[in-house]
Design an enzyme around this catalytic site. Sequence first.
Site, PDB file in Angstrom:
ATOM      1  N   ASP A 279     -31.442  -9.944 -31.368  1.00 12.14           N
ATOM      2  CA  ASP A 279     -32.653  -9.163 -31.623  1.00 12.14           C
ATOM      3  C   ASP A 279     -33.572  -9.333 -30.415  1.00 12.14           C
ATOM      4  O   ASP A 279     -33.269 -10.085 -29.502  1.00 12.14           O
ATOM      5  CB  ASP A 279     -33.309  -9.609 -32.936  1.00 12.14           C
ATOM      6  CG  ASP A 279     -33.769 -11.060 -32.883  1.00 12.14           C
ATOM      7  OD1 ASP A 279     -33.646 -11.698 -31.825  1.00 12.14           O
ATOM      8  OD2 ASP A 279     -34.244 -11.546 -33.917  1.00 12.14           O
TER       9      ASP A 279
ATOM     10  N   CYS B 209     -12.127 -15.692 -55.777  1.00 10.12           N
ATOM     11  CA  CYS B 209     -12.316 -15.810 -54.327  1.00 10.12           C
ATOM     12  C   CYS B 209     -11.124 -16.525 -53.698  1.00 10.12           C
ATOM     13  O   CYS B 209     -10.646 -17.530 -54.225  1.00 10.12           O
ATOM     14  CB  CYS B 209     -13.607 -16.575 -54.031  1.00 10.12           C
ATOM     15  SG  CYS B 209     -13.911 -16.837 -52.268  1.00 10.12           S
TER      16      CYS B 209
ATOM     17  N   HIS C 161     -18.059 -20.698 -48.271  1.00 10.73           N
ATOM     18  CA  HIS C 161     -17.796 -19.802 -49.399  1.00 10.73           C
ATOM     19  C   HIS C 161     -18.687 -18.563 -49.354  1.00 10.73           C
ATOM     20  O   HIS C 161     -18.211 -17.436 -49.500  1.00 10.73           O
ATOM     21  CB  HIS C 161     -17.970 -20.498 -50.751  1.00 10.73           C
ATOM     22  CG  HIS C 161     -18.056 -19.497 -51.856  1.00 10.73           C
ATOM     23  ND1 HIS C 161     -16.931 -18.874 -52.370  1.00 10.73           N
ATOM     24  CD2 HIS C 161     -19.124 -18.901 -52.459  1.00 10.73           C
ATOM     25  CE1 HIS C 161     -17.318 -17.972 -53.268  1.00 10.73           C
ATOM     26  NE2 HIS C 161     -18.634 -17.963 -53.337  1.00 10.73           N
TER      27      HIS C 161
HETATM   28 ZN   LIG Z   1     -14.821 -18.973 -52.149  1.00 13.93          ZN
END
Ligand SMILES: [Zn+2]
Length: 396
Positions: free
Chosen positions: A60, A331, A362
């Site tokens: 940025d 996941c 995660h």
């Molecule tokens: Zn995960």
Amino acid sequence: MPVGTLASVKGVPQDLLEDLGVQILLGNTYHLYLRPGVETVRRMGGLHGFMSWDRAILTDSGGFQVFSLSELRKVTEEGVTFRSHLDGSSHFFSPESAIAAEIGLGADIIMAFDECTEFPAERERMRASMEMTLRWAERSKTYFEEHKQEVPWGTVHVGPDALVRAGERQLAESAELRSAGPFDSAQGRLPRASAPTRGVASPADGATQSLFGIVQGGMDLALRKESAERTVEIGFPGYAIGGLSVGEPREVTREVVEATVQHLPTDRPRYLMGVGTPEEIAQYASMGVDMMDCVLPTRAARHGLLFTSEGKISIKQARYANDEGPLDPACGCRVCGRYSRAYLRHLYAANEVLAQVLNTIHNLSFYLDTMRRVRHSIRLGEGTSSLSGVSSQPKP
Ligand SMILES: [Zn+2]
């Protein structure tokens, strides 16, 4: 784009980011300018060499941080004087000096210097701020065109791994030369024997950074349209929608994005700065936004807030103390594949560094998966606004 404010995605090493499939990172010019300083990064071959990251980087312009972090800032037509949030020292950013800093940092995509209009603001204030951002966009582009050759690509990569990788590249190149026939010294075709370079891109090959323009105009839809049209007139290879996520209601953000994105060319990347939750990024993608960045997945992870297909989880809750299940059964990330909620809860409660690392891995995986699903839906010609499994509501 995961956010790597200080040339680091907090808690996650670069090889792991590569494994997760991160294709582009965001760095913050304001922070890097203050620490370690642009000159240090420039001497290391820019951010790519400094942080040993061969994939894309966006910086940025520092405008947003100057407006949100620093105190005692003074804005004039020339630029912004501000005090460092670290030590109170006085600094000055103009469109020219901000672009000079971004060229020195050497990201692939850099942003024009803009003024982020505060919220709420009167219409006259929004117009004046938008007009100045347009003048600053012109100045940013002028400076960039005159100095784009100064990007530090093609200089030395540091770090043994980077040197090994570059060495392999040189071996491959010289093998190509050999297979192409005897070396022709008359034509001066020398294998690149000098220092390893950033991939194949260097100013000598005509490769430069891409400077994107930024649309402002506060929460006024007519001003947003005008800002978009006049920024497109100046002409950039990509366009960002700035000045959002500054405290306005989410409904207003959505209205402004919808009203702005339709006035930006579809054959250029359209970048919405500083959003959002998983379902928001799917919604904005459905409106035509191509790029987004947000600190939410990484910052929330450090506070134990985890996005899952079942909703948002606060891992510190006692209900997870004996929970043997994975964080998110849907996941496929290395954290969900290996650890139980009970263990993650324990790490967080015990303030172990590993809690922040695993939580961040995660959440980044969840966001990257969300974007992979968005891209898949687009390829299939489906809408992306109601992707299943994308929710940031608290898990019931
Ligand atoms: Zn995960």
